[in-house]
Design a protein around this motif. Structure first.
Motif, PDB file in Angstrom:
ATOM      1  N   ASN A 142      -2.362  -7.555  -1.753  1.00 45.82           N
ATOM      2  CA  ASN A 142      -2.482  -6.170  -1.323  1.00 45.82           C
ATOM      3  C   ASN A 142      -3.916  -5.733  -1.546  1.00 45.82           C
ATOM      4  O   ASN A 142      -4.474  -5.965  -2.620  1.00 45.82           O
ATOM      5  N   ALA A 143      -4.509  -5.121  -0.536  1.00 46.83           N
ATOM      6  CA  ALA A 143      -5.937  -4.815  -0.601  1.00 46.83           C
ATOM      7  C   ALA A 143      -6.242  -3.324  -0.606  1.00 46.83           C
ATOM      8  O   ALA A 143      -7.396  -2.934  -0.601  1.00 46.83           O
ATOM      9  N   GLU A 144      -5.204  -2.489  -0.610  1.00 50.45           N
ATOM     10  CA  GLU A 144      -5.415  -1.038  -0.577  1.00 50.45           C
ATOM     11  C   GLU A 144      -4.559  -0.390  -1.658  1.00 50.45           C
ATOM     12  O   GLU A 144      -3.343  -0.371  -1.563  1.00 50.45           O
ATOM     13  N   HIS A 210       3.142   6.350  -0.337  1.00 46.66           N
ATOM     14  CA  HIS A 210       4.586   6.254  -0.578  1.00 46.66           C
ATOM     15  C   HIS A 210       5.200   5.001   0.044  1.00 46.66           C
ATOM     16  O   HIS A 210       6.057   4.351  -0.560  1.00 46.66           O
ATOM     17  N   HIS A 211       4.776   4.652   1.274  1.00 46.18           N
ATOM     18  CA  HIS A 211       5.349   3.465   1.917  1.00 46.18           C
ATOM     19  C   HIS A 211       4.899   2.179   1.217  1.00 46.18           C
ATOM     20  O   HIS A 211       5.693   1.244   1.059  1.00 46.18           O
ATOM     21  N   ARG A 212       3.662   2.147   0.770  1.00 40.46           N
ATOM     22  CA  ARG A 212       3.174   0.960   0.058  1.00 40.46           C
ATOM     23  C   ARG A 212       3.927   0.775  -1.257  1.00 40.46           C
ATOM     24  O   ARG A 212       4.261  -0.347  -1.644  1.00 40.46           O
ATOM     25  N   SER A 213       4.196   1.878  -1.949  1.00 38.83           N
ATOM     26  CA  SER A 213       4.963   1.802  -3.201  1.00 38.83           C
ATOM     27  C   SER A 213       6.382   1.304  -2.942  1.00 38.83           C
ATOM     28  O   SER A 213       6.885   0.417  -3.635  1.00 38.83           O
ATOM     29  N   ALA A 214       7.022   1.906  -1.933  1.00 39.43           N
ATOM     30  CA  ALA A 214       8.402   1.524  -1.620  1.00 39.43           C
ATOM     31  C   ALA A 214       8.489   0.063  -1.187  1.00 39.43           C
ATOM     32  O   ALA A 214       9.413  -0.658  -1.569  1.00 39.43           O
ATOM     33  N   PHE A 238       4.573  -5.692 -10.033  1.00 41.71           N
ATOM     34  CA  PHE A 238       3.574  -4.637 -10.131  1.00 41.71           C
ATOM     35  C   PHE A 238       2.913  -4.424  -8.778  1.00 41.71           C
ATOM     36  O   PHE A 238       2.990  -5.281  -7.899  1.00 41.71           O
ATOM     37  N   PHE A 239       2.261  -3.294  -8.609  1.00 43.49           N
ATOM     38  CA  PHE A 239       1.500  -3.044  -7.386  1.00 43.49           C
ATOM     39  C   PHE A 239       0.181  -2.370  -7.741  1.00 43.49           C
ATOM     40  O   PHE A 239       0.096  -1.588  -8.692  1.00 43.49           O
ATOM     41  N   MET A 240      -0.854  -2.699  -6.976  1.00 40.77           N
ATOM     42  CA  MET A 240      -2.192  -2.187  -7.264  1.00 40.77           C
ATOM     43  C   MET A 240      -2.267  -0.687  -6.995  1.00 40.77           C
ATOM     44  O   MET A 240      -1.818  -0.210  -5.952  1.00 40.77           O
ATOM     45  N   SER A 241      -2.847   0.030  -7.943  1.00 39.90           N
ATOM     46  CA  SER A 241      -2.933   1.480  -7.843  1.00 39.90           C
ATOM     47  C   SER A 241      -4.295   1.960  -8.321  1.00 39.90           C
ATOM     48  O   SER A 241      -4.971   1.298  -9.107  1.00 39.90           O
ATOM     49  N   TYR A 242      -4.677   3.125  -7.806  1.00 40.48           N
ATOM     50  CA  TYR A 242      -5.861   3.818  -8.291  1.00 40.48           C
ATOM     51  C   TYR A 242      -5.376   5.103  -8.942  1.00 40.48           C
ATOM     52  O   TYR A 242      -4.803   5.965  -8.277  1.00 40.48           O
ATOM     53  N   THR A 408     -11.077  -4.217  -4.190  1.00 39.15           N
ATOM     54  CA  THR A 408     -10.307  -5.014  -5.154  1.00 39.15           C
ATOM     55  C   THR A 408      -9.026  -5.453  -4.456  1.00 39.15           C
ATOM     56  O   THR A 408      -8.432  -4.689  -3.680  1.00 39.15           O
ATOM     57  N   ILE A 409      -8.609  -6.676  -4.705  1.00 39.25           N
ATOM     58  CA  ILE A 409      -7.417  -7.230  -4.066  1.00 39.25           C
ATOM     59  C   ILE A 409      -6.475  -7.759  -5.146  1.00 39.25           C
ATOM     60  O   ILE A 409      -6.904  -8.408  -6.108  1.00 39.25           O
ATOM     61  N   TYR A 410      -5.199  -7.429  -4.968  1.00 39.56           N
ATOM     62  CA  TYR A 410      -4.183  -7.805  -5.942  1.00 39.56           C
ATOM     63  C   TYR A 410      -3.316  -8.916  -5.335  1.00 39.56           C
ATOM     64  O   TYR A 410      -2.700  -8.725  -4.281  1.00 39.56           O
ATOM     65  N   GLU A 411      -3.298 -10.079  -5.983  1.00 38.77           N
ATOM     66  CA  GLU A 411      -2.491 -11.207  -5.502  1.00 38.77           C
ATOM     67  C   GLU A 411      -1.191 -11.309  -6.301  1.00 38.77           C
ATOM     68  O   GLU A 411      -1.164 -11.014  -7.492  1.00 38.77           O
ATOM     69  N   PHE A 412      -0.125 -11.768  -5.624  1.00 32.02           N
ATOM     70  CA  PHE A 412       1.151 -11.985  -6.315  1.00 32.02           C
ATOM     71  C   PHE A 412       1.823 -13.230  -5.794  1.00 32.02           C
ATOM     72  O   PHE A 412       1.386 -13.820  -4.813  1.00 32.02           O
TER      73      PHE A 412
END
Length: 412
Positions: A142-144, A210-214, A238-242, A408-412
């Motif tokens: 996820n990149a955003e 909201h859609h990215r979280s869901a 987990f999901f990437m957050s600011y 920043t990019i979050y890998e899973f």
């Protein structure tokens, strides 16, 4: 008690970050997107628009696979590198209006999302959730970041200010004259202080995403079932957050434009409005509403002020008192016949620093017949909606900051 953790980000090298970072690709016009793809080989837009390489419009699963391939190519070319240890990332934006946003990019817990520690104020659309869930599962990153906001906290504020005393790892300015800064935080003691400070916070609110979280939550549930050795510590939990403090969140209004008066004459329309609002004609000068339950209206070359009559000040829930809901329940639905404000093509939404000029221009051109101006929703209203498990009407808030993709990019 919020679980906000450091992670090992994949991110651009310092010399290329300004070239890599992009807005969300939906925000570009076709001409602008084409120019970016043609003249900037490092843009993250090449990753999320893989069909450009083949001069082909690619959709669905095929596009997801090619997005992953482009991403791997960027890693192989060392445009992207991954941090060796988990970090928090202090991120600051100074925008062209002089507003400053300072927060932390981190991994937020899907368990907190499920358990209402992370609260939402908007409805999501199921098919969009599933599409993005499938996208995430295929590409593996996820990149955003999702934009989250938390009550101001002295410990976190101090940590952010201390880190910002040093030179930033990234510093770049966009063509919109917004300047971005990033500091990785790998000091173990400081990481623990930040982690424990977030752990003392009972509730965090989704501001944007909201859609990215869901979708991240759906992915977590799916991968949990597929993984027989699931522990709860996997990256997919987990999901990437600011995360920024509530005091720095900027909420702007979303105004409304309607194409016609639902078969009414202007006179008949004003008579129906008069039952609900005290109406004053303001003339040709731009007129901005100044307080709650107060709207501006532009029609037939003139601005009007609309003050909700006292008899309608009977609010039973936080949603009832929301101006976007009031406009929907008193004007858009019963008078103008727009009940489905999400999908009806007769209504449009606009926002911006000089949005009344935009409303006036679009009504004067004949594209729309009437425009309504609102005052921004407050952070307290947003929290009250979320705390009471209510949802705002669509396009109730336009929230800053707006983040760049690919930093920043979050890998899973």
């Amino acid at each position: 008690m919020a679980k906000i953790l450091p992670f090992k980000a994949v991110r651009p090298t310092r010399d290329k970050v300004g070239l890599v970072a992009s807005r969300s690709y939906q925000s570009y016009s076709k001409a602008e997107l084409k120019a970016r793809l043609e003249y900037n080989p490092f843009s993250f837009l090449h990753v999320v628009n893989p069909g450009y390489k083949y001069n082909k419009n690619i959709r669905g699963k095929e596009r997801f696979i090619l997005v992953k391939n482009r991403y791997l190519e960027f890693k192989e070319a060392t445009i992207f590198i991954q941090d060796k240890t988990p970090c928090y990332y202090i991120y600051k934006i100074v925008n062209r209006d002089g507003n400053t946003f300072s927060g932390i990019i981190a991994a937020a817990s899907t368990e907190d999302y499920k358990n209402d520690v992370i609260k939402k104020h908007e409805d999501t659309i199921e098919y969009r959730e599933n599409i993005f869930k499938d996208y995430l599962k295929t590409v593996g990153f996820n990149a955003e970041p999702v934009l989250l906001t938390y009550p101001d906290n002295d410990v976190i504020k101090y940590a952010i200010s201390e880190v910002q005393k040093y030179r930033a790892e990234y510093e770049f300015t966009t063509h919109l004259r917004d300047t971005h800064y990033l500091w990785p935080v790998d000091d173990i003691q400081l990481i623990e202080k930040i982690k424990q400070a977030f752990y003392t916070i009972d509730t965090i609110y989704i501001a944007d995403g909201h859609h990215r979280s869901a979708s991240s939550n759906l992915l977590s549930e799916e991968l949990k079932l597929e993984n027989k050795q699931h522990t709860g510590k996997e990256a997919y939990n987990f999901f990437m957050s600011y995360l920024i403090p509530e005091s720095e969140l900027k909420i702007h209004e979303f105004n409304r434009l309607v194409k016609d008066l639902n078969g009414l004459t202007k006179k008949a329309f004003l008579i129906q409005l008069d039952a609900v609002f005290r109406i004053e004609k303001r003339g040709t000068e731009l007129y901005q509403p100044t307080k709650k339950h107060h709207f501006s209206m532009y029609i037939d070359g003139h601005f009007y002020s609309l003050f909700l009559r006292k008899t309608y000040h009977q609010f039973h829930t936080a949603l009832d008192a929301l101006d976007t809901q009031i406009l929907h329940k008193t004007v858009l639905g019963p008078i103008l016949g727009i009940t489905d404000v999400r999908n009806n093509t007769r209504i449009s939404y606009s926002h911006g620093k000089n949005d009344l000029v935009n409303i006036k221009s679009k009504v004067d051109s004949g594209e729309f017949t009437v425009g309504f101006g609102l005052v921004p929703i407050t952070i307290d209203e947003l929290k009250a909606i979320a705390d009471n498990h209510l949802t705002m009407p669509p396009k109730s808030t336009f929230i800053e900051p707006k983040l760049r993709s690919g930093v920043t990019i979050y890998e899973f």
